[in-house]
Design an enzyme around this catalytic site. Structure first.
Site, PDB file in Angstrom:
ATOM      1  N   ASN A  12       0.871  -1.175   0.000  1.00 48.66           N
ATOM      2  CA  ASN A  12       0.000   0.000   0.000  1.00 48.66           C
ATOM      3  C   ASN A  12       0.909   1.227   0.000  1.00 48.66           C
ATOM      4  OD1 ASN A  12      -1.778   2.060   0.533  1.00 48.66           O
ATOM      5  ND2 ASN A  12      -2.347   1.351   2.600  1.00 48.66           N
ATOM      6  N   LYS A  14       0.179   4.241  -0.285  1.00 46.49           N
ATOM      7  CA  LYS A  14      -0.450   5.445   0.298  1.00 46.49           C
ATOM      8  C   LYS A  14      -0.192   6.659  -0.611  1.00 46.49           C
ATOM      9  CE  LYS A  14      -0.171   3.237   4.755  1.00 46.49           C
ATOM     10  NZ  LYS A  14      -0.118   3.328   6.209  1.00 46.49           N
ATOM     11  N   HIS A  99      -9.677   1.244   5.144  1.00 46.32           N
ATOM     12  CA  HIS A  99      -8.389   1.460   5.818  1.00 46.32           C
ATOM     13  C   HIS A  99      -8.584   2.454   6.960  1.00 46.32           C
ATOM     14  CE1 HIS A  99      -4.243   2.599   6.543  1.00 46.32           C
ATOM     15  NE2 HIS A  99      -3.893   1.493   5.896  1.00 46.32           N
ATOM     16  N   GLU A 101      -6.866   4.843   7.937  1.00 43.75           N
ATOM     17  CA  GLU A 101      -6.591   6.244   7.597  1.00 43.75           C
ATOM     18  C   GLU A 101      -7.817   6.892   6.945  1.00 43.75           C
ATOM     19  OE1 GLU A 101      -2.921   5.536   5.504  1.00 43.75           O
ATOM     20  OE2 GLU A 101      -1.977   5.015   7.408  1.00 43.75           O
ATOM     21  N   GLU A 171      -5.518  -4.892  10.692  1.00 38.71           N
ATOM     22  CA  GLU A 171      -4.505  -3.853  10.856  1.00 38.71           C
ATOM     23  C   GLU A 171      -4.736  -3.118  12.164  1.00 38.71           C
ATOM     24  OE1 GLU A 171      -2.688  -2.761   6.794  1.00 38.71           O
ATOM     25  OE2 GLU A 171      -4.272  -1.355   7.234  1.00 38.71           O
ATOM     26  N   GLY A 177       2.473   2.182  10.752  1.00 31.93           N
ATOM     27  CA  GLY A 177       3.432   3.262  10.591  1.00 31.93           C
ATOM     28  C   GLY A 177       4.171   3.625  11.864  1.00 31.93           C
ATOM     29  N   SER A 217       3.347  -2.262  10.271  1.00 32.95           N
ATOM     30  CA  SER A 217       4.803  -2.355  10.434  1.00 32.95           C
ATOM     31  C   SER A 217       5.360  -3.742  10.105  1.00 32.95           C
ATOM     32  CB  SER A 217       5.211  -1.913  11.842  1.00 32.95           C
ATOM     33  OG  SER A 217       4.807  -0.565  12.068  1.00 32.95           O
TER      34      SER A 217
HETATM   35  P1  PGA Z   1       2.736   0.224   7.658  1.00 33.28           P
HETATM   36  O1  PGA Z   1       1.277   0.438   7.003  1.00 33.28           O
HETATM   37  O2  PGA Z   1       3.295  -1.049   7.066  1.00 33.28           O
HETATM   38  O3  PGA Z   1       3.518   1.443   7.247  1.00 33.28           O
HETATM   39  O4  PGA Z   1       2.543   0.105   9.120  1.00 33.28           O
HETATM   40  C1  PGA Z   1       0.394  -0.624   6.805  1.00 33.28           C
HETATM   41  C2  PGA Z   1      -0.903  -0.118   6.237  1.00 33.28           C
HETATM   42  O5  PGA Z   1      -1.349   0.965   6.633  1.00 33.28           O
HETATM   43  O6  PGA Z   1      -1.528  -0.789   5.383  1.00 33.28           O
END
Ligand code: PGA
Length: 259
Positions: A12, A14, A99, A101, A171, A177, A217
């Site tokens: 992803n 982003k 997601h 976010e 998640e 992140g 992560s």
């Molecule tokens: P990350 O993000 O690997 O940077 O933690 C995962 C995601 O948001 O899908």
């Protein structure tokens, strides 16, 4: 080990990697994973980089293109939005839905997320439905209730036949992140819980075909433990998917586990 479900390692990106850099990142990934065949790979660039990513992928089997969002209507007066048909036209096969976010920054509700899941399925796009609790919810011991509610509402009205096409991503928001990953044991407990919920909703047979990805992560140094768990069928990778070497290493780890 080998699992009945094929691993899926999804990147992803982003809001990163403009069109001018997408071709190179894809080329670098492809060069590093050319021999990994027993699993599936997905990259989800931002909309404006999908075309370059597609060109760079030309002819590569086993690497799919995904989108990070879409709007669940056919067409019309929805300024700024992108439809499922537009994505299909670019060769997109998967779309990330729900997601955290988007739930947090764009106030997406479970009801809206459910309409996206259903619309994606009806449009021949595989939805990757993301669920997961915040740090605060886990501290209060609410993680199972939160995930149950997100899943039950996100998957409302879906037929058993369509359920087989779903992908779910667990998640935990506190792991996205942050560099803080759920331990393999903590993740497996939730993945098994999600699998049981899917059995409740759609029956054993359909539930056993659904891929449940872990996201938060994931990196080469924790991927083996996580992907080795019975109900973890892949990863949804943010930060580490922006570096060809890190992403390819996770893909290779899944490839080895699939052997
Ligand atoms: P990350 O993000 O690997 O940077 O933690 C995962 C995601 O948001 O899908």
């Amino acid at each position: 080990m080998g699992k009945s479900r094929r691993y899926l390692i999804a990147g992803n990106w982003k809001m990163n990697i403009p069109s001018s850099d997408a071709g190179q990142l894809i080329a670098d990934i492809v060069a590093k994973i050319a021999n990994v065949t027993k699993m599936d790979v997905l990259v989800c660039p931002p909309f404006t980089s999908i075309h370059s990513a597609k060109n760079a992928l030309a002819g590569m089997a086993g690497i799919f293109l995904g989108a990070q969002n879409f709007y669940p209507e056919k067409n019309g007066a929805y300024t700024g939005e992108i439809s499922a048909v537009m994505l299909r036209e670019l060769g997109v096969s998967h779309v990330i839905v729900g997601h955290s976010e988007r739930r947090i920054h764009f106030s997406e509700s479970d009801k809206f997320i459910n309409s996206k899941v259903r619309y994606a399925l009806a449009s021949n796009l595989i939805p990757i439905l993301c669920v997961g609790e915040t740090a605060d919810q886990r501290k209060k011991g609410e993680e199972l209730a939160v995930v149950t509610s997100q899943l039950r509402s996100g998957l409302g009205g879906i037929s058993q036949a369509d359920a087989k096409k779903l992908t779910v991503a667990y998640e935990p928001v506190w792991a996205i992140g942050t560099g803080e990953t759920a331990t393999a044991e903590v993740a497996q407990v939730m993945h098994a819980f999600i699998r049981n919920l899917l059995v409740d909703l759609f029956g054993q047979k359909a539930a056993s075909t659904v891929k449940i990805l872990y996201g938060g992560s994931m990196r080469p140094d924790n991927a083996k433990d996580l992907l080795g768990q019975d109900d973890i069928d892949g990863g949804l990778i943010g930060g580490a998917s922006l570096q060809a070497g890190l992403f390819a290493d996770v893909v290779k780890i899944a490839g080895e586990l699939a052997d």
